[in-house]
Design an enzyme around this catalytic site. Structure first.
Site, PDB file in Angstrom:
ATOM      1  N   HIS A   1      43.348  35.984  44.726  1.00 32.78           N
ATOM      2  CA  HIS A   1      43.559  36.873  45.463  1.00 32.78           C
ATOM      3  C   HIS A   1      42.824  38.368  45.551  1.00 32.78           C
ATOM      4  O   HIS A   1      42.217  38.861  47.065  1.00 32.78           O
ATOM      5  CB  HIS A   1      44.242  37.781  45.002  1.00 32.78           C
ATOM      6  CG  HIS A   1      46.162  37.257  44.709  1.00 32.78           C
ATOM      7  ND1 HIS A   1      46.487  36.271  45.739  1.00 32.78           N
ATOM      8  CD2 HIS A   1      46.544  37.049  43.435  1.00 32.78           C
ATOM      9  CE1 HIS A   1      47.549  36.308  45.563  1.00 32.78           C
ATOM     10  NE2 HIS A   1      47.960  36.501  43.967  1.00 32.78           N
TER      11      HIS A   1
ATOM     12  N   HIS B   1      43.686  31.790  39.797  1.00 28.74           N
ATOM     13  CA  HIS B   1      45.055  32.696  40.878  1.00 28.74           C
ATOM     14  C   HIS B   1      44.687  33.843  41.480  1.00 28.74           C
ATOM     15  O   HIS B   1      44.672  34.315  42.645  1.00 28.74           O
ATOM     16  CB  HIS B   1      45.899  32.319  40.236  1.00 28.74           C
ATOM     17  CG  HIS B   1      47.634  32.630  41.075  1.00 28.74           C
ATOM     18  ND1 HIS B   1      48.564  32.182  41.787  1.00 28.74           N
ATOM     19  CD2 HIS B   1      48.143  34.326  41.513  1.00 28.74           C
ATOM     20  CE1 HIS B   1      49.097  33.011  42.210  1.00 28.74           C
ATOM     21  NE2 HIS B   1      48.776  34.462  42.054  1.00 28.74           N
ATOM     22  N   GLU B   2      44.565  34.284  40.519  1.00 32.47           N
ATOM     23  CA  GLU B   2      44.061  36.255  40.959  1.00 32.47           C
ATOM     24  C   GLU B   2      42.829  36.021  41.120  1.00 32.47           C
ATOM     25  O   GLU B   2      42.506  36.965  42.061  1.00 32.47           O
ATOM     26  CB  GLU B   2      43.984  37.262  39.332  1.00 32.47           C
ATOM     27  CG  GLU B   2      45.834  36.728  38.683  1.00 32.47           C
ATOM     28  CD  GLU B   2      46.433  37.944  39.144  1.00 32.47           C
ATOM     29  OE1 GLU B   2      46.065  37.884  39.922  1.00 32.47           O
ATOM     30  OE2 GLU B   2      47.479  37.020  39.356  1.00 32.47           O
TER      31      GLU B   2
END
Length: 219
Positions: free
Chosen positions: A31, A27-28
């Site tokens: 980004h 997820h990170e």
């Protein structure tokens, strides 16, 4: 007390912890990857374009995810001033996190079905449970992060449709807003809308992976 430390509960915590080692970094890092591709290398320079869990974990957020099923990681720093179109850049880099989770959920669901059908239901329970939690936690994290209030990813996406002045005014209170949202979650006040969204995501995912069954002669 016995319920908190029963073998079955501990077993589920172990699986959640293992799944979290994949879910949060993916997820990170998403980004960081999208913001870098759009012109902002802030997150990449900070070492966040990595699948190393250590670079992303917030201890309390990780504990909440293992125990409660929802949590958070260290925020990825983004400098919107480096984007050609700051509002669009913020929205796309924010959407990358939930999109990565939904992609992982899709892949995990396909693998889950293949393992079940190929093994005729005799696959090890741990493998099936791991894949199930990969689907469940990715969907939950993706849905949770789409809540359209700061500091969740959904608020950055909502910026496309809101006056920038209102958005940055709300950002001043993002810590308080997040604390309030988490309190509502743990009190169960958001159970109904979140469950509805998660349920809809499950149904869509089952439909999108419906091509697996015919491959095994299942109609």
């Amino acid at each position: 007390m016995n319920g908190l430390v029963s073998p079955q509960v501990l077993y589920s915590y172990v699986i959640r912890a293992l799944v979290m080692l994949i879910v949060i970094p993916f997820h990170e890092a998403a980004h960081a990857l999208v913001s870098w591709k759009l012109g902002d290398s802030t997150a990449k320079d900070a070492g966040r374009l990595s699948l190393n869990p250590v670079r992303h974990f917030d201890p309390l957020g990780a504990l909440c995810m293992v125990v409660g099923g929802v949590g958070w990681a260290k925020p990825v720093d983004i400098n919107p001033g480096r984007f050609k179109d700051p509002k669009r850049g913020m929205a796309l880099s924010a959407a990358a996190g939930p999109a990565a989770n939904f992609l992982l959920a899709f892949v995990s669901m396909v693998i889950y079905k293949v393992v079940i059908y190929a093994s005729w239901g005799t696959a090890p329970e741990f493998v099936l449970d791991f894949l199930y939690y990969m689907v469940a936690m990715n969907i939950s994290l993706g849905v949770f992060n789409l809540i359209p209030v700061p500091p969740f990813d959904g608020s950055r996406i909502a910026l496309l449709f809101l006056p920038q002045r209102l958005y940055f005014k709300a950002m001043r209170y993002e810590r308080y807003i997040m604390a309030a949202v988490l309190l509502l979650v743990f009190l169960g006040a958001l159970n109904r809308p979140l469950s509805a969204c998660v349920g809809a995501a499950w149904k869509l995912l089952l439909k999108l992976t419906g091509f697996v069954e015919p491959a095994f002669g299942i109609r």
